[in-house]
Design a protein around this motif. Structure first.
Motif, mmCIF file in Angstrom:
data_model
loop_
_atom_site.group_PDB
_atom_site.id
_atom_site.type_symbol
_atom_site.label_atom_id
_atom_site.label_comp_id
_atom_site.label_asym_id
_atom_site.label_seq_id
_atom_site.Cartn_x
_atom_site.Cartn_y
_atom_site.Cartn_z
ATOM 1 N N SER A 16 96.150 70.171 -18.462
ATOM 2 C CA SER A 16 95.101 70.989 -18.212
ATOM 3 C C SER A 16 93.929 70.324 -19.000
ATOM 4 N N ASP A 65 93.473 75.930 -5.934
ATOM 5 C CA ASP A 65 94.633 76.481 -6.523
ATOM 6 C C ASP A 65 94.881 76.028 -7.702
ATOM 7 N N ARG A 66 94.314 74.965 -8.200
ATOM 8 C CA ARG A 66 94.316 74.418 -9.422
ATOM 9 C C ARG A 66 93.141 74.604 -10.393
ATOM 10 N N ASP A 83 93.989 72.676 -14.015
ATOM 11 C CA ASP A 83 95.206 72.706 -14.440
ATOM 12 C C ASP A 83 96.082 71.858 -13.317
ATOM 13 N N SER A 84 97.236 71.521 -13.819
ATOM 14 C CA SER A 84 98.232 70.630 -12.946
ATOM 15 C C SER A 84 97.348 69.465 -12.611
ATOM 16 N N ASP A 89 92.473 63.237 -9.760
ATOM 17 C CA ASP A 89 91.472 64.094 -10.111
ATOM 18 C C ASP A 89 90.724 63.300 -11.127
#
Length: 121
Positions: A16, A65-66, A83-84, A89
C-alpha cells in the motif's frame, strides 16, 4: 492555485501507499480534486476525483475496489490511498484541481508536478 504531490515510492506488489496533494493559493478548498496517472508510453489515465466538500467521489472502474480518495479541507490536502498494488499500477501520479467534479483530464485547470509510484513484482 499551486499543488504539490508527494508520497510516491517503491512498494512490493500487494503493498500500500498513500499519496498526498497539498494545495495553496486562493480558494483551493472550493475546487474538486482529481488524481490521474501516466505510465511510460501511455496517455494520462483518470484514477479518482472528489468534490470540493468531499461528499461525492468517482473512481475508474478498474480501481474502485483498491483505491480511496479523500480530502482534509482544513489542511488543503487530498489523499489517495492505494491498496493491493499491482505492477500495472506503476506510473507517475498527478493531482489536479477543477471547478467541478470531472473525470476528464481536459477539465482540470491546475496540476501538481507528479509523484512516481513503482511496484515490484
Amino acid at each position: 492555485v499551486q499543488l504539490q504531490a508527494s508520497g510516491g515510492g517503491l512498494v512490493q506488489a500487494g503493498g500500500s501507499l498513500r499519496l498526498s496533494c497539498v494545495g495553496s493559493g486562493r480558494a483551493v478548498s472550493s475546487y474538486a480534486m482529481g488524481w490521474f496517472r501516466q505510465a511510460p508510453g501511455k496517455e494520462h489515465e483518470f484514477v479518482a476525483t472528489i468534490s470540493s466538500r468531499g461528499g461525492t467521489t468517482f473512481y475508474a472502474d478498474s480501481l474502485k475496489d483498491r483505491f480511496t480518495i479523500s480530502r482534509d479541507s482544513a489542511k488543503n490536502t487530498v489523499y489517495l490511498q492505494m491498496d493491493s498494488l499491482k505492477p500495472e499500477d506503476a506510473a507517475v501520479y498527478y493531482c489536479a484541481a477543477s471547478p467541478m467534479i470531472y473525470t476528464t483530464k481536459i477539465s482540470y485547470e491546475y496540476w501538481g508536478q507528479g509523484t512516481l509510484v513503482t511496484v515490484s513484482s
